[in-house]
Design a protein around this motif. Structure first.
Motif, short mmCIF file in Angstrom:
data_model
loop_
_atom_site.label_atom_id
_atom_site.label_comp_id
_atom_site.label_asym_id
_atom_site.label_seq_id
_atom_site.Cartn_x
_atom_site.Cartn_y
_atom_site.Cartn_z
N THR A 73 -33.35 -49.96 75.81
CA THR A 73 -34.43 -50.01 76.80
C THR A 73 -33.98 -50.70 78.08
N THR A 74 -32.66 -50.87 78.24
CA THR A 74 -32.14 -51.68 79.34
C THR A 74 -32.61 -51.17 80.69
N ALA A 75 -32.48 -49.88 80.95
CA ALA A 75 -32.85 -49.33 82.25
C ALA A 75 -34.36 -49.37 82.48
N PHE A 89 -39.76 -62.16 86.55
CA PHE A 89 -38.51 -62.77 86.13
C PHE A 89 -38.13 -62.11 84.82
N ASN A 90 -37.03 -61.35 84.83
CA ASN A 90 -36.65 -60.47 83.74
C ASN A 90 -35.52 -61.10 82.93
N VAL A 91 -35.74 -61.31 81.62
CA VAL A 91 -34.76 -61.95 80.75
C VAL A 91 -34.30 -60.96 79.68
N TYR A 92 -33.00 -60.90 79.49
CA TYR A 92 -32.40 -59.97 78.53
C TYR A 92 -31.62 -60.77 77.50
N ARG A 104 -26.90 -51.78 84.19
CA ARG A 104 -28.17 -52.29 84.68
C ARG A 104 -28.40 -53.77 84.32
N LEU A 105 -27.51 -54.36 83.53
CA LEU A 105 -27.66 -55.79 83.21
C LEU A 105 -27.62 -56.64 84.48
N GLY A 118 -20.98 -65.44 83.43
CA GLY A 118 -21.15 -64.96 84.79
C GLY A 118 -22.32 -65.64 85.47
N ASP A 119 -22.62 -65.20 86.70
CA ASP A 119 -23.62 -65.87 87.53
C ASP A 119 -25.02 -65.80 86.93
N ASN A 120 -25.42 -64.64 86.42
CA ASN A 120 -26.77 -64.50 85.89
C ASN A 120 -26.78 -64.53 84.36
#
Length: 321
Positions: A73-75, A89-92, A104-105, A118-120
């Motif tokens: 469901t990433t996209a 604010f989207n958290v994965y 899309r991450l 990494g940064d995010n």
């Protein structure tokens, strides 16, 4: 700064570990949460339904969405940024990622992963889960009358099974695992409590239990036991033996701070499992299942708490809260 607490949406999942990770994080954040359905293949309708749901909320609060690996469901979840522009604010939660990460991450505000940096990205030791120290204490009290009659020391044998990309939890593997567990149990004169998962093949489980016949043990089916009985086992066990195919069970056992022995047999675990559990080994929370057993101490990793703290800090630094 918007003083309102965020509205938290947890995207549903048919994968138990993934859903528990999302709910565990939402509960640790302490804002309250609601579950929302998975994308249904019609992105326009899905977005409209969520817009309508959000419109029923008082005061247009900031929106925190928690999704992750499991169903792809990433996209679709990343596309919600355009729908809730300036409020989302989207958290994965990435429990396991393939070698090629989804492009899309980069569109997520925060990615939590035991594999990436990494940064995010928040790099975790273990994966998020439902446990808290309070939930362990509550479960121990709830089932105290049951566990106080069991012999000590106690080994908790937490058994996973086959995964989407590895079908190696066979009868033969279960027999070999039983032999190693018997060796540890005999050394410690320990009682063995065994539990399974939804992925445990019945024939392999039967072979495992037959292989434990020479040591005192009992088995409970996690699907038949009360909801917090598994937590009570975690609270009462003295040593854990866990199959490395279950990142959730490995992370939960490590959270207790007790010795954790992990079966990382190549025939029964994916390379991604071995990589992620390897971080627990490097941290000192786990050792490979081998004989003889030597006890050790470590500071329990708390991936759920570390991630919740990071989210609060990021939210405070954004314009949506």
């Amino acid at each position: 700064m918007n003083p309102k607490k965020p509205l938290v949406w947890v995207v549903d999942s048919t994968y138990t570990g993934e859903l528990h990770a999302r709910i565990g994080l939402a509960e640790r954040l302490g804002y309250g949460y609601e579950c929302i359905p998975l994308p249904n293949g019609d992105n326009t309708r899905y977005q409209q339904n969520l817009q309508n749901r959000y419109a029923q909320t008082d005061g247009s609060p900031p929106l925190l969405v928690i999704s992750g690996t499991g169903e792809e469901t990433t996209a679709e979840i990343a596309d919600l940024r355009a729908v809730f522009d300036g409020r989302l604010f989207n958290v994965y939660l990435a429990s396991i990622l393939p070698e090629q990460r989804h492009p899309r991450l980069a569109d997520y505000d925060l990615v939590a992963s035991p594999q990436l940096s990494g940064d995010n990205i928040i790099t975790l030791t273990g994966v998020p889960h439902l446990l808290t120290h309070q939930s362990l204490e509550n479960a121990a009290q709830q089932h105290a009358s049951y566990f106080k009659h069991l012999p000590k020391p106690m080994i908790a044998l937490l058994v996973g099974g086959n995964t989407r990309y590895c079908q190696g939890f066979t009868v033969e593997h279960a027999q070999q695992l039983a032999q190693r567990v018997v060796g540890i149990s005999t050394q410690l004169s320990a009682y063995v409590m065994v539990t399974n998962s939804r992925r445990t093949p019945p024939e392999a489980l039967d072979a495992l239990l037959v292989g434990l016949a020479d040591v005192p043990h009992q088995f409970f089916d996690w699907q038949q036991a009360p909801g917090d009985f598994y937590h009570a086992l975690l609270a009462n066990a003295d040593v854990f033996i866990v199959t490395g195919d279950s990142l959730s069970m490995c992370s939960e056992a490590a959270f207790t701070g007790k010795p954790l022995l992990v079966d990382l047999s190549e025939s029964a675990t994916e390379c991604f499992h071995r990589e992620i559990v390897g971080r627990l080994l490097e941290y000192g929370a786990a050792k490979l299942l081998s004989e003889p057993f030597t006890p050790w101490r470590y500071t329990p990793p708390d991936p759920t708490g570390a991630l919740a703290d990071a989210i609060r800090q990021r939210l405070a630094a954004t314009s949506i809260c």
